[in-house]
Design a protein around this motif. Structure first.
Motif, PDB file in Angstrom:
ATOM      1  N   PHE A  96       0.749  -1.240   0.015  1.00  0.00           N
ATOM      2  CA  PHE A  96      -0.032   0.063   0.027  1.00  0.00           C
ATOM      3  C   PHE A  96       0.920   1.127  -0.045  1.00  0.00           C
ATOM      4  O   PHE A  96       1.852   1.435   1.047  1.00  0.00           O
ATOM      5  CB  PHE A  96      -0.895  -0.165   1.256  1.00  0.00           C
ATOM      6  CG  PHE A  96      -1.615   1.128   1.313  1.00  0.00           C
ATOM      7  CD1 PHE A  96      -2.973   1.297   0.424  1.00  0.00           C
ATOM      8  CD2 PHE A  96      -1.380   2.339   2.192  1.00  0.00           C
ATOM      9  CE1 PHE A  96      -3.919   2.320   0.821  1.00  0.00           C
ATOM     10  CE2 PHE A  96      -2.319   3.482   2.335  1.00  0.00           C
ATOM     11  CZ  PHE A  96      -3.418   3.334   1.424  1.00  0.00           C
ATOM     12  N   MET A  97       0.694   2.020  -0.907  1.00  0.00           N
ATOM     13  CA  MET A  97       1.631   3.346  -1.159  1.00  0.00           C
ATOM     14  C   MET A  97       0.663   4.431  -1.020  1.00  0.00           C
ATOM     15  O   MET A  97      -0.425   4.598  -1.507  1.00  0.00           O
ATOM     16  CB  MET A  97       2.386   3.352  -2.620  1.00  0.00           C
ATOM     17  CG  MET A  97       3.340   4.438  -2.622  1.00  0.00           C
ATOM     18  SD  MET A  97       4.128   4.549  -4.379  1.00  0.00           S
ATOM     19  CE  MET A  97       4.775   3.106  -4.101  1.00  0.00           C
ATOM     20  N   PHE A  98       1.246   5.368  -0.175  1.00  0.00           N
ATOM     21  CA  PHE A  98       0.527   6.813  -0.046  1.00  0.00           C
ATOM     22  C   PHE A  98       1.384   7.947   0.008  1.00  0.00           C
ATOM     23  O   PHE A  98       2.701   7.520  -0.070  1.00  0.00           O
ATOM     24  CB  PHE A  98      -0.362   6.811   1.308  1.00  0.00           C
ATOM     25  CG  PHE A  98       0.562   6.487   2.635  1.00  0.00           C
ATOM     26  CD1 PHE A  98       1.129   7.650   3.435  1.00  0.00           C
ATOM     27  CD2 PHE A  98       0.637   4.963   2.930  1.00  0.00           C
ATOM     28  CE1 PHE A  98       1.695   7.192   4.476  1.00  0.00           C
ATOM     29  CE2 PHE A  98       1.414   4.846   4.063  1.00  0.00           C
ATOM     30  CZ  PHE A  98       2.054   5.813   4.929  1.00  0.00           C
ATOM     31  N   THR A  99       1.104   9.034  -0.099  1.00  0.00           N
ATOM     32  CA  THR A  99       2.059  10.538  -0.313  1.00  0.00           C
ATOM     33  C   THR A  99       1.551  11.319   0.672  1.00  0.00           C
ATOM     34  O   THR A  99       0.631  11.129   1.403  1.00  0.00           O
ATOM     35  CB  THR A  99       1.633  10.806  -1.776  1.00  0.00           C
ATOM     36  OG1 THR A  99       2.614  12.037  -1.930  1.00  0.00           O
ATOM     37  CG2 THR A  99       0.302  11.377  -1.920  1.00  0.00           C
ATOM     38  N   SER A 100       2.558  12.358   0.797  1.00  0.00           N
ATOM     39  CA  SER A 100       2.372  13.343   1.868  1.00  0.00           C
ATOM     40  C   SER A 100       1.452  14.555   1.396  1.00  0.00           C
ATOM     41  O   SER A 100       0.856  15.019   2.369  1.00  0.00           O
ATOM     42  CB  SER A 100       3.713  13.879   2.182  1.00  0.00           C
ATOM     43  OG  SER A 100       4.365  14.536   0.947  1.00  0.00           O
ATOM     44  N   TYR A 107      -2.567   3.886  -3.325  1.00  0.00           N
ATOM     45  CA  TYR A 107      -2.835   2.720  -4.459  1.00  0.00           C
ATOM     46  C   TYR A 107      -2.384   1.254  -3.468  1.00  0.00           C
ATOM     47  O   TYR A 107      -1.297   1.607  -2.711  1.00  0.00           O
ATOM     48  CB  TYR A 107      -2.023   3.035  -5.605  1.00  0.00           C
ATOM     49  CG  TYR A 107      -2.596   4.089  -6.416  1.00  0.00           C
ATOM     50  CD1 TYR A 107      -3.654   3.774  -7.629  1.00  0.00           C
ATOM     51  CD2 TYR A 107      -2.336   5.574  -6.249  1.00  0.00           C
ATOM     52  CE1 TYR A 107      -4.306   4.658  -8.208  1.00  0.00           C
ATOM     53  CE2 TYR A 107      -2.765   6.587  -6.946  1.00  0.00           C
ATOM     54  CZ  TYR A 107      -3.883   6.115  -8.060  1.00  0.00           C
ATOM     55  OH  TYR A 107      -4.490   7.321  -8.647  1.00  0.00           O
ATOM     56  N   ALA A 108      -2.866   0.405  -3.992  1.00  0.00           N
ATOM     57  CA  ALA A 108      -2.200  -0.947  -3.535  1.00  0.00           C
ATOM     58  C   ALA A 108      -1.959  -1.812  -4.803  1.00  0.00           C
ATOM     59  O   ALA A 108      -2.366  -1.817  -5.713  1.00  0.00           O
ATOM     60  CB  ALA A 108      -3.301  -1.495  -2.790  1.00  0.00           C
ATOM     61  N   TYR A 109      -0.535  -2.494  -4.489  1.00  0.00           N
ATOM     62  CA  TYR A 109      -0.049  -3.391  -5.895  1.00  0.00           C
ATOM     63  C   TYR A 109      -0.177  -4.730  -5.392  1.00  0.00           C
ATOM     64  O   TYR A 109       0.271  -5.161  -4.357  1.00  0.00           O
ATOM     65  CB  TYR A 109       1.452  -2.916  -5.803  1.00  0.00           C
ATOM     66  CG  TYR A 109       2.177  -3.630  -7.039  1.00  0.00           C
ATOM     67  CD1 TYR A 109       1.885  -3.655  -8.094  1.00  0.00           C
ATOM     68  CD2 TYR A 109       3.192  -4.667  -6.312  1.00  0.00           C
ATOM     69  CE1 TYR A 109       2.692  -4.178  -8.901  1.00  0.00           C
ATOM     70  CE2 TYR A 109       3.770  -5.342  -7.233  1.00  0.00           C
ATOM     71  CZ  TYR A 109       3.429  -5.143  -8.838  1.00  0.00           C
ATOM     72  OH  TYR A 109       4.093  -5.913  -9.737  1.00  0.00           O
ATOM     73  N   ASP A 110      -0.804  -5.176  -6.407  1.00  0.00           N
ATOM     74  CA  ASP A 110      -0.906  -6.955  -6.173  1.00  0.00           C
ATOM     75  C   ASP A 110       0.091  -7.819  -6.819  1.00  0.00           C
ATOM     76  O   ASP A 110       0.244  -7.367  -8.455  1.00  0.00           O
ATOM     77  CB  ASP A 110      -2.125  -7.073  -6.667  1.00  0.00           C
ATOM     78  CG  ASP A 110      -2.649  -8.569  -6.678  1.00  0.00           C
ATOM     79  OD1 ASP A 110      -1.646  -9.375  -6.423  1.00  0.00           O
ATOM     80  OD2 ASP A 110      -3.787  -8.997  -7.258  1.00  0.00           O
ATOM     81  N   PRO A 111       1.033  -8.064  -6.614  1.00  0.00           N
ATOM     82  CA  PRO A 111       2.295  -8.760  -7.211  1.00  0.00           C
ATOM     83  C   PRO A 111       1.826  -9.826  -7.740  1.00  0.00           C
ATOM     84  O   PRO A 111       2.462 -10.462  -9.020  1.00  0.00           O
ATOM     85  CB  PRO A 111       3.329  -9.072  -6.140  1.00  0.00           C
ATOM     86  CG  PRO A 111       2.397  -9.582  -4.774  1.00  0.00           C
ATOM     87  CD  PRO A 111       1.202  -8.465  -4.961  1.00  0.00           C
ATOM     88  N   THR A 112       0.578 -10.729  -7.581  1.00  0.00           N
ATOM     89  CA  THR A 112       0.287 -11.823  -8.270  1.00  0.00           C
ATOM     90  C   THR A 112      -0.133 -11.379  -9.658  1.00  0.00           C
ATOM     91  O   THR A 112       0.193 -12.159 -10.661  1.00  0.00           O
ATOM     92  CB  THR A 112      -0.915 -12.759  -7.704  1.00  0.00           C
ATOM     93  OG1 THR A 112      -0.545 -12.884  -6.258  1.00  0.00           O
ATOM     94  CG2 THR A 112      -1.142 -13.850  -8.285  1.00  0.00           C
ATOM     95  N   LEU A 113      -1.082 -10.453  -9.834  1.00  0.00           N
ATOM     96  CA  LEU A 113      -1.491 -10.045 -11.026  1.00  0.00           C
ATOM     97  C   LEU A 113      -0.852  -8.897 -11.681  1.00  0.00           C
ATOM     98  O   LEU A 113      -1.004  -8.397 -12.704  1.00  0.00           O
ATOM     99  CB  LEU A 113      -3.095  -9.533 -10.994  1.00  0.00           C
ATOM    100  CG  LEU A 113      -3.953 -10.704 -10.324  1.00  0.00           C
ATOM    101  CD1 LEU A 113      -5.171 -10.264 -10.158  1.00  0.00           C
ATOM    102  CD2 LEU A 113      -3.952 -11.861 -11.348  1.00  0.00           C
TER     103      LEU A 113
END
Length: 404
Positions: A96-100, A107-113
């Motif tokens: 899960f990535m967020f910004t200041s 956004y959340a990254y799904d490594p499977t897909l």
């Protein structure tokens, strides 16, 4: 974070427009070469078999499957399906990535897909303390260090905990969480470090433990450290709490970090924490601790020999007993790929995956511990809008059946 609505239901509403009507399969009759009666696989499969099939899908695919028809929606929302889902192979951890800046969508990254999804956790602040384990994520505010929430990011179910004991305004705090995969009982620890008034050399370190069964905090140990203070980095592995401590300037520059281990089962022990001190493997600019399959792993910025505060590379180590085993070093081409890399960075991991991210850019690098392979994620949709914009994130297991 006090909403109880399921992310699946929210996802169904958003994705139902992507699907047309469910098309049944048709075939040709061999005898008359005419089209036979259409037969839907959905009508052939009994519920229990369909549940088992759907349980093996990635979570994002489960969301889409639930929008196919009413029957599938009811299946993926049922308690029996959640039980089946909990007994299949563990899903790879998402990031899960967020910004200041004040952007509503992270956004959340799904490594499977290998896909990014727009993802909202509205109560996350860029400077809050975050820890995750087995589908649950703990959040603690950075202002008072007393507001704690436990949340399942997928279902959006959350719970506010009672305030931990001790000073609300400690100088440094470290948060960790550990979830039992069978009982789903969880333990949360907060390590607080506060300077002894009038003495910069001495720091009071206290360990506070929360048990989800009793819903109570205990403070089994407090100790005064000389020349060392606590920080913001801790993790629980196999019943042992590990946290990094930092030199207050009286030691050699190459010995700025150290590791403390505390067995959570030895509550109210009178043994000194300092006796469990473990040196770090080399001069570090920063260290990030994580639990990978019950083993303590540290990702650290490797400092230059003559300037330990300047980063020259990134290493990954595994703790065996009291000895560090080097697992990998980031190849120089990936280190350069981040552009300007600060001496501190974000990194977290679980299962076999480790994520590494620079605070100054949304680039995300993934290391597979099993395959010993480095790989960039797909480019995150978030963009850098101004020079001082900061990015951070954390990884978590996407799970449906675990609630705080």
């Amino acid at each position: 974070m006090d909403g109880e609505s399921s992310w699946i239901n929210h996802c169904l509403d958003e994705t139902v427009r992507e699907f047309g009507e469910f098309d049944s399969f048709s075939e040709l009759n061999d005898e008359g070469n005419t089209e036979a009666t259409a037969v839907s696989v959905d009508l052939i499969l009994p519920d229990d078999l369909l549940e088992r099939i759907l349980a093996y899908l990635p979570i994002a695919s489960i969301c889409r499957a639930g929008s196919v028809c009413k029957r599938w929606h009811e299946i993926v929302s049922s308690d029996r399906f959640l039980w089946n889902f909990s007994h299949v192979l563990t899903q790879k951890p998402w990031y899960f990535m967020f910004t200041s800046c004040d952007e509503s969508t992270s956004y959340a990254y799904d490594p499977t897909l290998r896909k990014w999804y727009g993802f909202e956790l509205p109560d996350i602040k860029p400077d809050c303390f975050i820890a995750s384990s087995c589908g649950l994520v703990g959040f603690m505010d950075n202002d008072s260090r007393s507001e704690l929430y436990v949340c399942n990011p997928i279902t959006k179910r959350s719970k506010k905990l009672v305030e931990p004991p001790g000073s609300k305004f400690s100088d440094y705090s470290a948060l960790a969480i550990s979830v039992d995969r069978i009982s789903h009982v969880y333990t949360i620890t907060v390590v607080k470090s506060k300077q002894v008034p009038g003495n910069f050399f001495q720091w009071d370190i206290a360990i506070h433990i929360y048990d989800s069964e009793t819903r109570m905090w205990t403070t089994p140990l407090t100790e005064v450290f000389g020349g060392w203070r606590g920080g913001d980095e801790s993790v629980i592995c196999d019943g042992v709490l590990y946290f990094l401590i930092y030199s207050t300037g009286n030691g050699a520059p190459e010995n700025r970090h150290g590791l403390i281990a505390y067995n959570l089962s030895s509550c109210f022990s009178h043994s000194l924490l300092k006796r469990s001190f473990i040196p770090v493997p080399c001069p570090l600019t920063c260290g990030r601790l994580m639990n990978l399959k019950g083993k303590l792993v540290m990702v650290g910025g490797i400092g230059k020999q003559d300037r330990a505060d300047i980063i020259k590379g990134i290493g990954i180590w595994l703790l065996n007993g009291r000895e560090w085993q080097e697992i990998a070093r980031m190849p120089h081409k990936y280190f350069q790929g981040f552009g300007e890399f600060d001496d501190v960075f974000a990194s977290s991991g679980t299962d076999d995956l480790i994520y590494i991210q620079s605070y100054g850019a949304p680039a995300l690098l993934v290391f597979d511990m099993n395959q010993k392979q480095w790989r960039w994620s797909l480019k995150c949709p978030v963009t850098k809008r101004f020079p001082l914009q900061l990015f951070s994130g954390f990884c978590f297991e996407p799970r449906l059946e675990i609630a705080p």
